[in-house]
Enzyme design. Sequence first.
Site, PDB file in Angstrom:
ATOM      1  N   LYS A 218       1.492   5.283  -2.040  1.00 45.54           N
ATOM      2  CA  LYS A 218       1.214   6.684  -2.367  1.00 45.54           C
ATOM      3  C   LYS A 218       2.299   7.614  -1.828  1.00 45.54           C
ATOM      4  CE  LYS A 218      -3.447   6.202  -3.896  1.00 45.54           C
ATOM      5  NZ  LYS A 218      -4.883   6.334  -3.701  1.00 45.54           N
ATOM      6  N   ARG A 253      -7.095  -1.374  -1.014  1.00 44.51           N
ATOM      7  CA  ARG A 253      -6.680  -1.479  -2.423  1.00 44.51           C
ATOM      8  C   ARG A 253      -5.162  -1.402  -2.448  1.00 44.51           C
ATOM      9  NH1 ARG A 253      -5.170   1.880  -6.582  1.00 44.51           N
ATOM     10  NH2 ARG A 253      -6.022   1.458  -8.636  1.00 44.51           N
TER      11      ARG A 253
HETATM   12  N1  HH2 Z   1      -6.198   5.155  -6.092  1.00 42.41           N
HETATM   13  C1  HH2 Z   1      -5.760   5.092  -7.370  1.00 42.41           C
HETATM   14  C2  HH2 Z   1      -6.614   4.652  -8.362  1.00 42.41           C
HETATM   15  N2  HH2 Z   1      -7.875   4.279  -8.109  1.00 42.41           N
HETATM   16  N3  HH2 Z   1      -9.618   3.956  -6.565  1.00 42.41           N
HETATM   17  C3  HH2 Z   1     -10.085   4.026  -5.303  1.00 42.41           C
HETATM   18  N4  HH2 Z   1     -11.349   3.659  -5.031  1.00 42.41           N
HETATM   19  N5  HH2 Z   1      -9.298   4.458  -4.282  1.00 42.41           N
HETATM   20  C4  HH2 Z   1      -8.017   4.853  -4.467  1.00 42.41           C
HETATM   21  O1  HH2 Z   1      -7.347   5.265  -3.492  1.00 42.41           O
HETATM   22  C5  HH2 Z   1      -7.476   4.798  -5.798  1.00 42.41           C
HETATM   23  C6  HH2 Z   1      -8.335   4.339  -6.836  1.00 42.41           C
HETATM   24  C7  HH2 Z   1      -4.342   5.466  -7.673  1.00 42.41           C
HETATM   25  O2  HH2 Z   1      -4.062   5.914  -8.926  1.00 42.41           O
HETATM   26  P1  HH2 Z   1      -3.405   5.114 -10.187  1.00 42.41           P
HETATM   27  O3  HH2 Z   1      -2.786   6.132 -11.060  1.00 42.41           O
HETATM   28  O4  HH2 Z   1      -4.432   4.283 -10.808  1.00 42.41           O
HETATM   29  O5  HH2 Z   1      -2.281   4.200  -9.604  1.00 42.41           O
HETATM   30  P2  HH2 Z   1      -2.409   2.667  -9.227  1.00 42.41           P
HETATM   31  O6  HH2 Z   1      -3.532   2.119 -10.016  1.00 42.41           O
HETATM   32  O7  HH2 Z   1      -1.091   2.054  -9.598  1.00 42.41           O
HETATM   33  O8  HH2 Z   1      -2.653   2.637  -7.758  1.00 42.41           O
END
Ligand code: HH2
Length: 273
Positions: A218, A253
């Site tokens: 992030k 995650r």
């Molecule tokens: N961060 C992302 C997506 N989903 N779900 C949970 N529970 N916690 C998180 O911190 C979280 C999440 C990040 O966003 P995204 O655009 O989906 O990027 P990536 O999937 O590559 O991490």
Amino acid sequence: MRSRLSTERPRVMGVVNVTVDSFSDGGRYLGFDAALAHARRLIADGADILDLGAESTRPGAAPVAAEVEIDRLLPLIVALRAKSAIPISVDTMKPEVARAAIAAGATMWNDVTALRHAPESAAVAAELGCDIVLMHMQGEPGTMQAEPYYEDVVAEVVAFLEERAELAIWAGVARERIWLDPGIGFGKHPIRHNLPLLAGLDRIVALGFPVLLGASRKRFIGMLDGDADEEHRLGGSIAAALAGAAAGVAAVRVHDVRETVQALTVWHAIRSG
Ligand code: HH2
């Protein structure tokens, strides 16, 4: 994998994006074959859970219709289920997508809106009986990074998560199915809000639910490291995972599964003497 004994290391949830515009993978995993290959790679790398997402929550990302999400996710869930018993989480805010995914063999609903997207979300979570992640987010994905504001970010996130958990239980979700997530980067200033939250994770853990932490790659990591781009945030991602482990989170995650499993295994071995 839900009820982690305090003597275990946090579980590692590997991210599998089936989207065109995810901020960290740049859409590299769009398409069934590529997503399946990536998911298999993460299983081989030691993932304890997979988190499949077909709609990016990146600011400015195009919304995806429920049917499109289902079309992207279902073949993947079915293919994975045919070969592996790994727990599968589905990252969606739409109850109809969660319902289809769980019917196809997913075991967890990861809802970044904490059941606020649709009026029927909480009832659907109760009906599905699956694990449910309730994540904190200030604002909406499209605009959440415009001007995030908190008097006391940790207290406000704790209060929100407690309230959402109570609401879910009131709607019929079993207490032991509920996970909480501070939502690093979701309506938060990368430094002013994410860092206190990472330092205050123990206060979320103290609520008594398993906590999921998503800090991998992030923006706060890039900002702390002279604008490092998304591909060069592994060290910071691991530092955040270890901070989570020390605070007692149940799962992290992450994108870099192998390296994170190794870091947590070593951390756990040292702690266990
Ligand atoms: N961060 C992302 C997506 N989903 N779900 C949970 N529970 N916690 C998180 O911190 C979280 C999440 C990040 O966003 P995204 O655009 O989906 O990027 P990536 O999937 O590559 O991490």
